[in-house]
Design a protein around this motif. Structure first.
Motif, PDB file in Angstrom:
ATOM      1  N   GLU A 217       0.826  -1.203   0.000  1.00  0.00           N
ATOM      2  CA  GLU A 217       0.000   0.000   0.000  1.00  0.00           C
ATOM      3  C   GLU A 217       0.865   1.260   0.000  1.00  0.00           C
ATOM      4  O   GLU A 217       0.553   2.235  -0.673  1.00  0.00           O
ATOM      5  CB  GLU A 217      -0.927  -0.010   1.212  1.00  0.00           C
TER       6      GLU A 217
ATOM      7  N   TYR B  66      -4.980  -9.049  -6.078  1.00  0.00           N
ATOM      8  CA  TYR B  66      -5.127  -7.846  -5.255  1.00  0.00           C
ATOM      9  C   TYR B  66      -5.994  -6.847  -6.020  1.00  0.00           C
ATOM     10  O   TYR B  66      -5.522  -5.808  -6.501  1.00  0.00           O
ATOM     11  CB  TYR B  66      -3.744  -7.258  -4.940  1.00  0.00           C
ATOM     12  N   TYR B  67      -7.273  -7.188  -6.127  1.00  0.00           N
ATOM     13  CA  TYR B  67      -8.154  -6.371  -6.966  1.00  0.00           C
ATOM     14  C   TYR B  67      -8.365  -4.976  -6.392  1.00  0.00           C
ATOM     15  O   TYR B  67      -8.418  -3.989  -7.149  1.00  0.00           O
ATOM     16  CB  TYR B  67      -9.509  -7.068  -7.128  1.00  0.00           C
ATOM     17  N   SER B  68      -8.497  -4.869  -5.081  1.00  0.00           N
ATOM     18  CA  SER B  68      -8.740  -3.543  -4.490  1.00  0.00           C
ATOM     19  C   SER B  68      -7.549  -2.623  -4.722  1.00  0.00           C
ATOM     20  O   SER B  68      -7.719  -1.429  -4.998  1.00  0.00           O
ATOM     21  CB  SER B  68      -9.017  -3.681  -2.990  1.00  0.00           C
ATOM     22  N   HIS B  69      -6.346  -3.165  -4.617  1.00  0.00           N
ATOM     23  CA  HIS B  69      -5.160  -2.349  -4.873  1.00  0.00           C
ATOM     24  C   HIS B  69      -5.084  -1.958  -6.348  1.00  0.00           C
ATOM     25  O   HIS B  69      -4.727  -0.824  -6.676  1.00  0.00           O
ATOM     26  CB  HIS B  69      -3.893  -3.114  -4.474  1.00  0.00           C
TER      27      HIS B  69
ATOM     28  N   VAL C  96      -7.585  -1.652  -8.410  1.00  0.00           N
ATOM     29  CA  VAL C  96      -8.643  -0.663  -8.682  1.00  0.00           C
ATOM     30  C   VAL C  96      -8.226   0.707  -8.152  1.00  0.00           C
ATOM     31  O   VAL C  96      -8.461   1.732  -8.795  1.00  0.00           O
ATOM     32  CB  VAL C  96      -9.969  -1.129  -8.037  1.00  0.00           C
ATOM     33  N   TYR C  97      -7.581   0.727  -6.985  1.00  0.00           N
ATOM     34  CA  TYR C  97      -7.119   1.996  -6.424  1.00  0.00           C
ATOM     35  C   TYR C  97      -6.128   2.675  -7.365  1.00  0.00           C
ATOM     36  O   TYR C  97      -6.230   3.882  -7.643  1.00  0.00           O
ATOM     37  CB  TYR C  97      -6.465   1.751  -5.062  1.00  0.00           C
TER      38      TYR C  97
ATOM     39  N   TYR D 267      -9.684   0.115 -14.766  1.00  0.00           N
ATOM     40  CA  TYR D 267     -10.616   0.188 -13.642  1.00  0.00           C
ATOM     41  C   TYR D 267     -11.914  -0.539 -13.975  1.00  0.00           C
ATOM     42  O   TYR D 267     -12.408  -1.367 -13.194  1.00  0.00           O
ATOM     43  CB  TYR D 267     -10.895   1.655 -13.311  1.00  0.00           C
TER      44      TYR D 267
ATOM     45  N   GLN E 162     -13.440  -4.032 -12.365  1.00  0.00           N
ATOM     46  CA  GLN E 162     -14.735  -3.967 -11.691  1.00  0.00           C
ATOM     47  C   GLN E 162     -15.758  -4.895 -12.329  1.00  0.00           C
ATOM     48  O   GLN E 162     -16.537  -5.560 -11.634  1.00  0.00           O
ATOM     49  CB  GLN E 162     -15.261  -2.516 -11.727  1.00  0.00           C
TER      50      GLN E 162
ATOM     51  N   ILE F  58     -14.338  -8.164 -10.039  1.00  0.00           N
ATOM     52  CA  ILE F  58     -15.102  -7.875  -8.823  1.00  0.00           C
ATOM     53  C   ILE F  58     -16.605  -8.029  -9.051  1.00  0.00           C
ATOM     54  O   ILE F  58     -17.361  -8.276  -8.110  1.00  0.00           O
ATOM     55  CB  ILE F  58     -14.759  -6.455  -8.323  1.00  0.00           C
TER      56      ILE F  58
ATOM     57  N   ASN G 206     -18.695  -5.720  -9.784  1.00  0.00           N
ATOM     58  CA  ASN G 206     -19.405  -4.605  -9.155  1.00  0.00           C
ATOM     59  C   ASN G 206     -19.915  -3.682 -10.264  1.00  0.00           C
ATOM     60  O   ASN G 206     -19.304  -2.667 -10.592  1.00  0.00           O
ATOM     61  CB  ASN G 206     -18.462  -3.851  -8.209  1.00  0.00           C
TER      62      ASN G 206
ATOM     63  N   GLU H 106     -20.973   0.067  -9.261  1.00  0.00           N
ATOM     64  CA  GLU H 106     -19.848   0.968  -9.050  1.00  0.00           C
ATOM     65  C   GLU H 106     -19.191   1.344 -10.386  1.00  0.00           C
ATOM     66  O   GLU H 106     -18.768   2.485 -10.590  1.00  0.00           O
ATOM     67  CB  GLU H 106     -18.814   0.308  -8.127  1.00  0.00           C
TER      68      GLU H 106
END
Length: 938
Positions: A469, A495-498, A500-501, A512, A516, A520, A522, A525
């Motif tokens: 991070e 590490y999808y959240s990382h 996407v960030y 992105y 998503q 993910i 989502n 979103e």
């Protein structure tokens, strides 16, 4: 003492004896010798400066030795020269000497650039005395800005001259310091706008601040040094004041004492040269003899000259000399003057030579830190330093000190190929070392995509989420890696959240949305994110991902498309200067997004047609097709009627004029009767309308079509007659209506009517009886009118012939009394024409277009002449027509062109009847020809 013995010794200087230039015969040069009696010396401005104490013939000289070794001198004093100070930045020499015994010494300031009788110009002379009692001058120093000069005396006093030292009127002299111990050293220190003066005696050291009124001072230490045993360092040692005692060498700041070095031995001379401390001391093998004023040695004494590198703690050079007078620095070298008049030069070796000389010894003994410090102090280039770091890292790596090795390899970044280091640390047990190296590689912005991939894989292998991070959440200005590569690696590692960030932060919109939607899942979103994008990017991403979003979140996707195609503004407040007005996309391009979702498609299309009347044609075409499909498949009669009206209303909106054929095909495919008829009517396809009713045997509709559109297309009545004539049913009523209209409009020859109805078995003579009777009556009346017209033309022709004859044979009498234009009484001059019209001359000239034509008869005459010319042109067209017909590849088009221009219209001029033929006979012949022509045309 122990620390001093541990210092390494090197030979960084080459020693030579200065020799005279070789003679013309090539004989060897002998050592250069100074004049005897040299007492003081200094250097600067390209010369070595000496002062002697010879008084032979009453002359005392100051000598200048340039690099060419051509000595020159001038008489400065009559007795002796005791002190010299050559400024480095100005051609100013300050000297102190004596002209007579028992008289106070004199200070003289010389301008070496100006001459006075061949000698340097002496700009100022004043006595060197601290007060009323005479004393011996012990030391002298001058500030390079020429605003300060300090003189130390043996009685412990210091005289400060402030102002322009080269002039009496612009300077002020005062006693700065008084004490009971002889002054042995002075030095000015300039730091910014602050000036300090260091004063050292045999017993103490003090610092005076000359930039402040009243010159406050501070005692730095309670021990001092002998004469010439103090000096000021350069900025590499922060301009510290150096004091050499017999046990140690001390360094001082203006407000405190600094470090000290345990260099034992009786110090005789101290100088600072290019980062080196030069100390001349007595050889410890000889017995010391000292006084306060320099401890002059006897001629047999041996002296040791040591050159110290205080930063790196080694001795750069050491050598023994016989009775050193002083050590001078000029022309990039050190010059050692000995009492026998010889000059020895110490030339510093170049950096590469020094490093090569010591590298083997240092590396062999693993003294890499010293090698590094030495290289830095000698400003070795980055390539050379990098090589030392590499060897040091290899040494530590081979010893198993991987943590220390990676620190050295990090120092090679930018010079050493990263793969050299990476291969050494690919082992899983050393992954944390590899991570540290890769981190630094990225911080220096020297990493490529492969390095980024490797670093992120290291983080994921170590499961170090905090470091991961920290790496990806750097600010925009501190990004040292390829963002797209990082996103790929993080996505692959899960590490999808990382990922996407990173994609959101660095505006990698495609990545992105891909993560998503594909990983993910989502969808909400992702749709919200698209709504925050600038118009162009929102449009392209809706085209790419619209179908997926429509499948999962149809309502929200439709709403976003409505906004995108009408008045789009990013929802996240990302409007730039150019986003004050909303933008809109082409709604037709998004129709494929609604595949398999007709309900949302209908809502989208209806919204577009309502809020944006100028929507693309494809929107209206698709909406029409959609409404027709819904109408065709609907079972509920009420809903079907509603859908019917909606489709017909859309057709009547006027949006299908340019795509008439497409709309017609859609209506025919779905058997939308009212739509087909409406489009036929709009396209003026009246025959198709009538044929449609004929196919459905709607007889009344056929008649209505003829009545509505027969005036625009007369053949409709003929087709209607043929249609009813072929019907075996009883259609007398409809046939009679058609015949009545044909008769009124004279649309068909009677014979053709008879032939057409002959095919109908139910049509009897009574059906056309009235038609034939009326037709014959009309023709009879026409014949009578034609005979009357013929008779009238004959009478008119006879009368005109008589008038012509009369004009030829009899005089013409003009009896008109009024003007034919203004109807006023005729007055001379007047104009008369044979036609009988008369005019005033001025009226004739005003209205006539030609002098030879009657203005009253001219319009009628012109009509006749135009008819005659037209007949002549038609005769001439025959040859032209024949020529074009022969030369043209398409003869039919030539005939059609001339036919349209009326060339083939027969012009019949009826004059006299042929003998033996009556008007009735002629009419009968015409009727026969008309019938024959009509029959042929059918």
């Amino acid at each position: 003492m122990a620390a001093y013995l541990q210092w390494r010794r090197f030979v960084f200087f080459d020693r030579e004896t200065v020799r005279e230039p070789s003679g013309p015969d090539g004989t060897g040069a002998k050592p250069f010798a100074l004049p005897p009696g040299i007492a003081v010396c200094d250097s600067g401005r390209g010369s070595l400066v000496f002062g002697d104490i010879l008084c032979g013939a009453g002359r005392c000289q100051i000598w200048f030795l340039p690099r060419s070794l051509q000595l020159s001198s001038f008489q400065a004093y009559k007795l002796r020269v005791t002190h010299l100070y050559q400024l480095k930045q100005h051609s100013i020499l300050v000297s102190i000497g004596e002209d007579e015994e028992g008289i106070n010494p004199l200070v003289k300031v010389w301008n070496l650039e100006k001459r006075d009788g061949g000698n340097p110009l002496c700009t100022r002379i004043f006595p060197a005395i601290p007060g009323n009692k005479p004393t011996v001058v012990s030391c002298l120093t001058v500030h390079e800005n020429l605003n300060f000069m300090a003189i130390g005396f043996a009685d412990g006093s210091v005289v400060l001259t402030k102002g322009d030292i080269t002039r009496d009127r612009h300077s002020k002299t005062q006693i700065l310091h008084e004490g009971s111990y002889p002054v042995t050293g002075l030095a000015f220190r300039q730091s910014g706008k602050t000036t300090h003066l260091f004063v050292v005696t045999t017993e103490n050291i003090q610092s005076y601040m000359l930039s402040v009124k009243d010159y406050p001072h501070l005692e730095l230490d309670t021990h001092g040094c002998g004469l010439r045993c103090s000096s000021l360092s350069d900025p590499s040692q922060d301009l510290q004041f150096i004091v050499a005692g017999n046990e140690c060498v001390y360094l001082y700041q203006p407000d405190e004492r600094g470090p000290c070095f345990a260099f034992e031995g009786q110090k005789l001379i101290v100088h600072w040269y290019r980062g080196y401390l030069i100390i001349v001391s007595k050889d410890r093998k000889t017995s010391p003899k000292s006084e306060f004023a320099g401890n002059e040695a006897q001629n047999s004494d041996k002296q040791v000259l040591n050159i110290y590198d205080l930063c790196n703690k080694f001795i750069a050079y050491s050598s023994i000399f016989d009775d050193i007078v002083d050590v001078l620095a000029e022309w990039g070298s050190l010059y050692v003057l000995t009492r026998d008049g010889k000059i020895h030069v110490l030339q510093e070796k170049d950096t590469q030579t020094k490093l090569e000389a010591c590298k083997f010894m240092l590396f062999r003994k693993n003294l890499f830190e010293m090698a590094i410090n030495l290289a830095k102090s000698h400003h070795l280039d980055s390539d050379g330093l990098s090589e030392i770091f590499r060897q040091y890292g290899d040494h530590l790596y081979n010893k198993g000190n991987h943590d220390g090795a990676i620190q050295q390899y990090i120092r090679t970044i930018g010079k050493l190929e990263p793969s050299y280091v990476i291969r050494k640390f690919l082992d899983a047990q050393r992954i944390h070392n590899l991570t540290a190296y890769l981190q630094m590689l990225h911080l220096q912005s020297l990493a490529n995509a492969d390095h980024t991939t490797l670093l992120l894989n290291c983080y994921t292998k170590l499961k170090d989420s905090s470091k991961l991070e920290e790496f990806i959440k750097t600010s925009e200005s501190e990004v040292h890696f390829d963002v797209e590569t990082a996103i790929k690696v993080l996505r692959q590692a899960g590490y999808y959240s990382h990922a996407v960030y990173l994609a959101e932060k660095h505006e990698h919109h495609e990545w992105y949305l891909k993560i998503q939607l594909e990983d993910i899942k989502n969808y909400q979103e992702a749709l919200h994110y698209i709504g925050k994008l600038p118009f162009e990017q929102a449009e392209s991403n809706m085209k790419r991902y619209g179908k997926i979003l429509m499948h999962h979140v149809p309502k929200e996707t439709t709403e976003l498309l409505k906004i995108l195609c009408t008045d789009y503004r990013p929802s996240g407040g990302n409007e730039g200067p150019g986003m004050l007005e909303g933008k809109k996309a082409n709604s037709e391009e998004f129709i494929p997004v609604f595949a398999n979702n007709s309900r949302e498609l209908k809502a989208f299309l209806e919204h577009m047609t309502e809020v944006q009347a100028d929507s693309p044609q494809g929107v209206y075409d698709t909406l029409l097709e959609l409404r027709l499909q819904n109408w065709a498949h609907e079972q509920d009669e009420q809903i079907k009627e509603k859908l019917h009206n909606e489709a017909l209303t859309l057709l009547k909106s006027g949006r299908f004029k340019t795509v008439f054929d497409k709309a017609l095909v859609l209506c025919q495919m779905h058997n939308f009767k009212d739509g087909v008829l409406y489009l036929y009517e709009q396209g003026k396809l009246f025959q198709q309308i009538m044929h449609y009713h004929m196919q459905n045997e709607q007889y009344k509709k056929v008649i209505e079509v003829c009545e509505l559109y027969g005036d625009q297309e007369a053949c409709l009545w003929e087709q209607a007659l043929s249609y009813f004539a072929r019907k075996e049913e009883n259609c007398k009523e409809y046939i009679a209506a058609v015949l009545k209209h044909i008769e009124n409009k004279n649309l068909m020859p009677p014979l053709l009517v008879v032939q057409t109805l002959a095919h109908n078995s139910t049509a009897t003579l009574s059906v056309i009886k009235d038609y034939l009777v009326n037709k014959l009556q009309k023709q009879s009346r026409q014949i009578e009118q034609d005979e009357q017209r013929i008779q009238k033309y004959r009478e008119e022709t006879t009368r005109i012939r008589l008038e012509i004859e009369e004009l030829k044979t009899s005089p013409k009498i003009f009896q008109k009394t009024k003007c034919s234009i203004c109807t006023s009484a005729l007055e001379l001059p007047s104009v008369h024409f044979l036609c009988g019209h008369s005019f005033h001359q001025h009226c004739f000239e005003s209205y006539s277009e030609s002098d030879s034509e009657c203005p009253t008869c001219m319009p009628e005459n012109r009509k006749v002449m135009d008819m005659i010319r037209a007949q002549e042109q038609k005769r001439d067209l025959h040859d032209q027509f024949q020529h074009q017909l022969k030369c043209s590849n398409d003869g039919f088009s030539v005939v059609a062109d001339y036919f349209g221009r009326g060339v083939f219209n027969k012009l019949t001029l009826i004059t006299d009847l042929p003998s033996g033929k009556t008007a009735t006979t002629i009419e009968a012949g015409l009727q026969r020809e008309l019938l024959i022509h009509t029959k042929r045309s059918t």
